[in-house]
Design an enzyme around this catalytic site. Structure first.
Site, PDB file in Angstrom:
ATOM      1  N   LYS A 147      28.122 -66.939  19.212  1.00 54.04           N
ATOM      2  CA  LYS A 147      29.689 -67.663  20.723  1.00 54.04           C
ATOM      3  C   LYS A 147      29.233 -69.311  20.578  1.00 54.04           C
ATOM      4  O   LYS A 147      29.926 -70.012  20.542  1.00 54.04           O
ATOM      5  CB  LYS A 147      29.397 -67.289  22.237  1.00 54.04           C
ATOM      6  CG  LYS A 147      29.696 -65.885  22.323  1.00 54.04           C
ATOM      7  CD  LYS A 147      28.833 -65.132  23.864  1.00 54.04           C
ATOM      8  CE  LYS A 147      29.617 -63.728  23.603  1.00 54.04           C
ATOM      9  NZ  LYS A 147      28.546 -62.458  24.599  1.00 54.04           N
ATOM     10  N   THR A 152      23.857 -62.853  20.841  1.00 51.67           N
ATOM     11  CA  THR A 152      25.122 -63.024  21.041  1.00 51.67           C
ATOM     12  C   THR A 152      25.351 -64.100  21.130  1.00 51.67           C
ATOM     13  O   THR A 152      26.326 -64.748  20.727  1.00 51.67           O
ATOM     14  CB  THR A 152      25.775 -61.249  21.457  1.00 51.67           C
ATOM     15  OG1 THR A 152      25.077 -61.182  22.245  1.00 51.67           O
ATOM     16  CG2 THR A 152      25.897 -59.882  20.165  1.00 51.67           C
ATOM     17  N   LYS A 164      11.890 -64.449  26.100  1.00 49.01           N
ATOM     18  CA  LYS A 164      13.479 -65.140  25.616  1.00 49.01           C
ATOM     19  C   LYS A 164      12.467 -66.722  25.822  1.00 49.01           C
ATOM     20  O   LYS A 164      12.941 -67.688  26.044  1.00 49.01           O
ATOM     21  CB  LYS A 164      14.368 -64.834  26.374  1.00 49.01           C
ATOM     22  CG  LYS A 164      15.307 -62.950  26.214  1.00 49.01           C
ATOM     23  CD  LYS A 164      16.102 -63.343  26.969  1.00 49.01           C
ATOM     24  CE  LYS A 164      17.121 -62.070  27.283  1.00 49.01           C
ATOM     25  NZ  LYS A 164      17.800 -61.697  25.888  1.00 49.01           N
ATOM     26  N   HIS A 214      18.506 -50.866  20.326  1.00 48.08           N
ATOM     27  CA  HIS A 214      18.573 -52.926  20.191  1.00 48.08           C
ATOM     28  C   HIS A 214      17.615 -53.326  20.949  1.00 48.08           C
ATOM     29  O   HIS A 214      17.673 -54.457  21.519  1.00 48.08           O
ATOM     30  CB  HIS A 214      19.829 -52.609  21.660  1.00 48.08           C
ATOM     31  CG  HIS A 214      21.553 -52.164  21.281  1.00 48.08           C
ATOM     32  ND1 HIS A 214      22.673 -53.217  21.762  1.00 48.08           N
ATOM     33  CD2 HIS A 214      21.776 -51.395  21.589  1.00 48.08           C
ATOM     34  CE1 HIS A 214      23.073 -52.544  20.718  1.00 48.08           C
ATOM     35  NE2 HIS A 214      23.237 -51.408  21.007  1.00 48.08           N
ATOM     36  N   LYS A 245      21.320 -66.362  29.336  1.00 52.56           N
ATOM     37  CA  LYS A 245      20.826 -65.430  29.169  1.00 52.56           C
ATOM     38  C   LYS A 245      20.307 -64.689  29.284  1.00 52.56           C
ATOM     39  O   LYS A 245      19.623 -65.467  30.915  1.00 52.56           O
ATOM     40  CB  LYS A 245      20.284 -65.497  27.048  1.00 52.56           C
ATOM     41  CG  LYS A 245      18.632 -66.341  27.920  1.00 52.56           C
ATOM     42  CD  LYS A 245      18.122 -66.602  26.141  1.00 52.56           C
ATOM     43  CE  LYS A 245      18.835 -67.122  25.205  1.00 52.56           C
ATOM     44  NZ  LYS A 245      19.128 -66.686  24.004  1.00 52.56           N
ATOM     45  N   ARG A 246      19.905 -63.552  29.783  1.00 59.15           N
ATOM     46  CA  ARG A 246      19.494 -62.740  31.134  1.00 59.15           C
ATOM     47  C   ARG A 246      17.890 -63.456  31.045  1.00 59.15           C
ATOM     48  O   ARG A 246      17.139 -64.338  30.304  1.00 59.15           O
ATOM     49  CB  ARG A 246      18.300 -61.456  30.493  1.00 59.15           C
ATOM     50  CG  ARG A 246      19.675 -60.618  31.426  1.00 59.15           C
ATOM     51  CD  ARG A 246      20.574 -60.557  32.874  1.00 59.15           C
ATOM     52  NE  ARG A 246      19.655 -60.221  33.406  1.00 59.15           N
ATOM     53  CZ  ARG A 246      19.244 -58.742  34.177  1.00 59.15           C
ATOM     54  NH1 ARG A 246      20.000 -57.749  34.055  1.00 59.15           N
ATOM     55  NH2 ARG A 246      18.140 -58.410  34.447  1.00 59.15           N
TER      56      ARG A 246
HETATM   57  O1  RUG Z   1      18.253 -57.843  24.553  1.00 55.36           O
HETATM   58  C1  RUG Z   1      18.977 -57.562  23.144  1.00 55.36           C
HETATM   59  C2  RUG Z   1      19.527 -58.496  22.523  1.00 55.36           C
HETATM   60  O2  RUG Z   1      19.163 -58.633  21.260  1.00 55.36           O
HETATM   61  C3  RUG Z   1      20.878 -58.114  21.576  1.00 55.36           C
HETATM   62  O3  RUG Z   1      21.742 -58.982  21.363  1.00 55.36           O
HETATM   63  C4  RUG Z   1      21.368 -56.668  22.792  1.00 55.36           C
HETATM   64  C5  RUG Z   1      23.193 -56.573  21.690  1.00 55.36           C
HETATM   65  O4  RUG Z   1      22.749 -55.656  20.555  1.00 55.36           O
HETATM   66  O5  RUG Z   1      21.182 -56.331  23.408  1.00 55.36           O
HETATM   67  C6  RUG Z   1      20.004 -56.790  24.090  1.00 55.36           C
HETATM   68  N1  RUG Z   1      19.413 -55.046  24.756  1.00 55.36           N
HETATM   69  C7  RUG Z   1      18.780 -55.151  24.892  1.00 55.36           C
HETATM   70  N2  RUG Z   1      19.800 -55.261  26.117  1.00 55.36           N
HETATM   71  N3  RUG Z   1      19.248 -54.060  26.250  1.00 55.36           N
HETATM   72  C8  RUG Z   1      18.194 -53.853  25.660  1.00 55.36           C
HETATM   73  C9  RUG Z   1      17.631 -52.097  25.930  1.00 55.36           C
HETATM   74  O6  RUG Z   1      18.367 -51.489  25.736  1.00 55.36           O
END
Ligand code: RUG
Length: 808
Positions: free
Chosen positions: A645, A641, A539, A347, A533-534
């Site tokens: 949405k 994601t 970002k 991810h 988002k976080r």
């Molecule tokens: O930062 C990513 C997102 O871009 C992605 O959409 C999401 C699901 O695939 O995962 C996020 N992410 C990546 N969350 N934690 C990580 C690293 O472990």
């Protein structure tokens, strides 16, 4: 299921009375919620049991989605909806003079995830069940979820999220399925008397892993699966014997969710959490397989384990341990089974998010795991060295530079490695995991993320759901690719007007919520510009901050009056130890304070920072969004994601060519999305040539200069070192995320967006095209692709004619 209102009313009264020995009319909201929750769960019991039996009787292939995080959101409405009884429940409660909205409000949200990764896991479980696929979740029952965010003087303050303080109606504690997990101590090998070796453990800390099972009811009850969350307890043998320290060691395992999704420092507790849920999960999976009474070589035919990022990568050595030490298989047979059972999803490409563990700590905590990983590594080197030479082979080692590299373990020990958007997978292949791609090209594949249209449209936006259904019929609900038929309405003035009306109603609903929570009246005629988002530098919320300051100064200093009103809406949590992210929150909050109270500007510009952003808040915000900000530096966001949405709910994306924005661009067409900034190649070239000089941009762009200066010149009251640190990140520390470079093109597309909004028909048309192009991003398709390409799993029922994907 079939349920009449009369029956529901009777059941509810009885359930309430049996639980509280009183009439429901005396109930508090909490009691009513508990009674209703357990009643709805009881309606699913039969289906759940039948499906469990069905899986075993028919020896179906079952898939286990191992994830250290899940973000399921609230269950009440979703479960009632998927059982097909939501309308009956609504009617029944009305008859009983009870307010469903108030009851729903009471439900705690299990915030046992940080963000996208956890929410994706929950979307996939929802889709798995909707498609009739046996896909179960395996994770940790954290006692405290992600912190509750509060703003105090504009600063983020973290409060504990005690979501389990009251009994949780959706879970069942399952004592008989408890298993023991061992950590610490010493392990040595001795001859087992049948020609092999067996481990002898000494002085281990034994932990009882108790599962809590949550029913995952599929849409239209296609199937019912299980989300199994583990809790750590003292074993019955150790009860009364353990010292305080050891008890604490056990208790802390499922106390808190690790509050960060991008940086993982070597935290011992985190490693304990990982091994805990992995070991418990693998033991329970093998126990399930044994019910099939088949030879062990058939494990990969009947079980698939998908690991969600590397946090569960210990599945590989743990499965090896069980097959070697308990099942007494040879290394070669155990390895073949393991590799063919496990698949890995990556991810992130952020190097700081790639998990590694310091050897000393790892060995001390998990000695048997270490031995097995050492052997995997030794064999990997031995096999690959003659084929690929020293440099490539050593680069791919699992153990190197004093660290254990979890992504290396995950790739070497599995048969599939997938990225989560096509750009992301390309980057993995030609950059961050290049050496592995060279070695194992056939293992790499892409599975673009998806979202469940049930939670993120049907349930959260009933107005739009009804409008689409009125125009194109019902079929799109089970087959989201049918949404494309909605494109036929793009020139229908009546439909566009109705769409505008739905959006306005959703904006008003959000405005009402903001008024209740913050006392702020927001302008519902303004564009609702949403960034949720976080909070993370990559970002680029700080770029949006510069954009807003620029707008503010255009009105306040330049006296521009002809400017399209906008409400900037943020929702974001910063990791508690992430200083920069917290400073961005503080500055946005102070800017909001300044702007929202300034009557010279607040009819054109407002800022709302929604506190404690979570799944439930998302369900409020997303239907009201008109612009979806997806502005990460190209190449940094694996997928995203939220972009999907918001598009599904008619927002128009302003974004870079990053993550899944690229595919959104391809589906919706370039006229219906606002793309700006550098693309991934430009960023890469810039990085290769050693970065850039942000000062050049600062000095030659007066608008940019003025916005950046406002961070430090007192324009924003109550901002001191926070503004200075952001300023320094831009100008002193090289602007790692190229905000200054992208600023100009960003503000220019924003001006184009403003112009478009003047023409409401055209705006609505583009909005409609976004909705109609969002079908391919349904997680139903994503899960079907996993099922076909990776898991080789099939649904329990024969594909219906209108089913999303035919597995035949
Ligand atoms: O930062 C990513 C997102 O871009 C992605 O959409 C999401 C699901 O695939 O995962 C996020 N992410 C990546 N969350 N934690 C990580 C690293 O472990």
């Amino acid at each position: 299921m079939e349920l009449t209102t009369k029956q529901f009313v009777k059941d509810f009264k009885e359930r309430y009375f049996n639980k509280y020995s009183n009439e429901y009319t005396t109930g508090t909201d909490e009691q009513l919620y508990y009674a209703l929750g357990t009643l709805i769960r009881s309606y699913a019991s039969k289906g759940w049991k039948n499906m469990r039996d069905n899986y075993i009787d028919n020896r179906r292939k079952q898939v286990y989605y191992f994830s250290i995080e899940f973000l399921p959101g609230k269950f009440l409405l979703k479960n009632a909806y998927n059982l097909g009884i939501l309308e009956t429940v609504k009617e029944g409660l009305k008859e009983l003079d009870l307010d469903l909205d108030r009851i729903v409000e009471i439900e705690p949200e299990p915030a046992i995830g940080n963000g996208g990764l956890g929410r994706l896991a929950s979307c996939y479980l929802d889709s798995g069940a909707a498609l009739g696929l046996p896909v179960h979740g395996n994770g940790i029952r954290y006692k405290y979820g992600l912190f509750k965010q509060k703003f105090v003087d504009g600063h983020q303050v973290e409060l504990p999220d005690n979501w389990l303080k009251d009994p949780y109606p959706w879970e069942i504690r399952n004592n008989v399925s408890a298993v023991t997990v061992r950590m610490g101590g010493n392990v040595w090998m001795r001859e087992d008397g049948i020609g092999g070796l067996e481990p002898v453990y000494e002085d281990t800390l034994d932990i009882l892993a108790v599962p809590y099972d949550n029913a995952l009811i599929g849409y239209n009850e296609a199937t019912t699966n299980n989300l199994r969350l583990w809790s750590a307890e003292v074993t019955p043998e150790d009860e009364g014997k353990l010292d305080k320290h050891s008890r604490l060691q056990i208790k802390e395992i499922n106390e808190n969710l690790y509050p960060d999704d991008t940086t993982y420092e070597g935290k011992r507790l985190r490693l304990k959490q990982e091994y805990f849920f992995v070991s418990a999960g693998v033991q329970s999976v093998i126990r399930q397989f044994k019910k099939y009474d088949l030879p062990r070589k058939q494990i990969p035919d009947k079980i698939a384990i998908q690991i969600n990022d590397t946090h569960p990568a210990l599945v590989i050595p743990e499965l090896m341990r069980i097959l070697l030490d308990e099942e007494k298989l040879s290394w070669e047979r155990a390895w073949e089974i393991t590799v063919n059972t496990v698949a890995y999803t990556n991810h992130t490409i952020l190097s700081e998010a790639m998990e590694t563990w310091e050897i000393g700590m790892f060995k001390e905590l998990l000695p048997r795991m270490y031995q097995i990983i050492e052997e995997i590594n030794r064999r990997h080197v031995q096999e690959q060295l003659p084929l690929y030479g020293r440099s490539l082979t050593y680069a791919t080692q699992i153990i190197k530079d004093g660290q254990i590299h979890m992504a290396h373990l995950a790739i070497i020990g599995s048969h599939s490695t997938n990225g989560v958007a096509s750009l992301h997978t390309e980057i993995l292949k030609d950059d961050s995991l290049k050496q592995f791609y060279e070695m194992f090209p056939h293992r790499f594949n892409n599975k673009t993320n998806g979202i469940t249209q049930r939670r993120f449209l049907h349930l959260c936006n009933p107005g739009l759901t009804e409008l689409i259904t009125k125009k194109i019929g019902n079929e799109w609900k089970t087959n989201p690719s049918e949404l494309k038929i909605f494109k036929g309405q793009e020139t229908n003035k009546q439909t566009l007007k109705e769409l505008e009306k739905v959006k306005l109603a959703n904006k008003k609903r959000l405005a009402k919520y903001v008024k209740e929570q913050q006392g702020l009246e927001i302008n519902t005629d303004a564009i609702f510009d949403v960034m949720i988002k976080r909070l993370h530098a990559y970002k680029r919320q700080q770029l949006q901050l510069l954009h807003i300051i620029d707008r503010y100064l255009r009105i306040k200093v330049d006296g521009e009056t002809d400017i399209q009103p906008r409400v900037f809406i943020f929702g974001a949590k910063a990791a508690p130890g992430y200083r920069f992210a917290k400073q961005v929150i503080k500055v946005i909050n102070e800017l909001a304070n300044l702007i929202n109270h300034d009557d010279e500007v607040n009819d054109k510009l407002q800022i709302v920072f929604i506190e404690n952003y979570n799944v439930s808040k998302a369900e409020y915000i997303i239907p009201a969004a008109e612009i979806s900000e997806q502005i990460s530096l190209a190449g940094k966001e694996a997928s995203g994601t939220g972009n999907m949405k918001m598009m599904l709910n008619g927002a128009i994306t302003v974004g870079t060519m990053d993550g899944a924005n690229v595919e959104i661009h391809d589906y919706v067409g370039e006229d219906n999305i606002y793309i700006f900034g550098m693309d991934r190649e430009e960023v890469r070239d810039m990085n290769w040539s050693g970065g850039y000089n942000p000062r050049e941009f600062y000095e030659t762009n007066p608008r940019l200069q003025r916005a950046i200066n406002a961070l430090v010149d007192g324009t924003i009251p109550n901002v001191t070192h926070e503004g200075r640190d952001i300023y320094d990140a831009f100008l002193v520390h090289g602007d790692e995320y190229y905000c200054l470079k992208d600023f100009d093109s960003f503000v220019h597309v924003q001006e184009d967006v403003d112009k478009l909004y003047q023409n409401k028909t055209e705006w609505n048309r583009k909005s409609l095209l976004n909705i109609a192009s969002a079908g391919p991003f349904s997680s139903d398709f994503a899960v079907a692709r996993y099922a076909t390409d990776i898991w080789n799993a099939r649904p329990v029922h024969k594909a219906k004619k209108d089913q999303v994907v035919s597995f035949d």
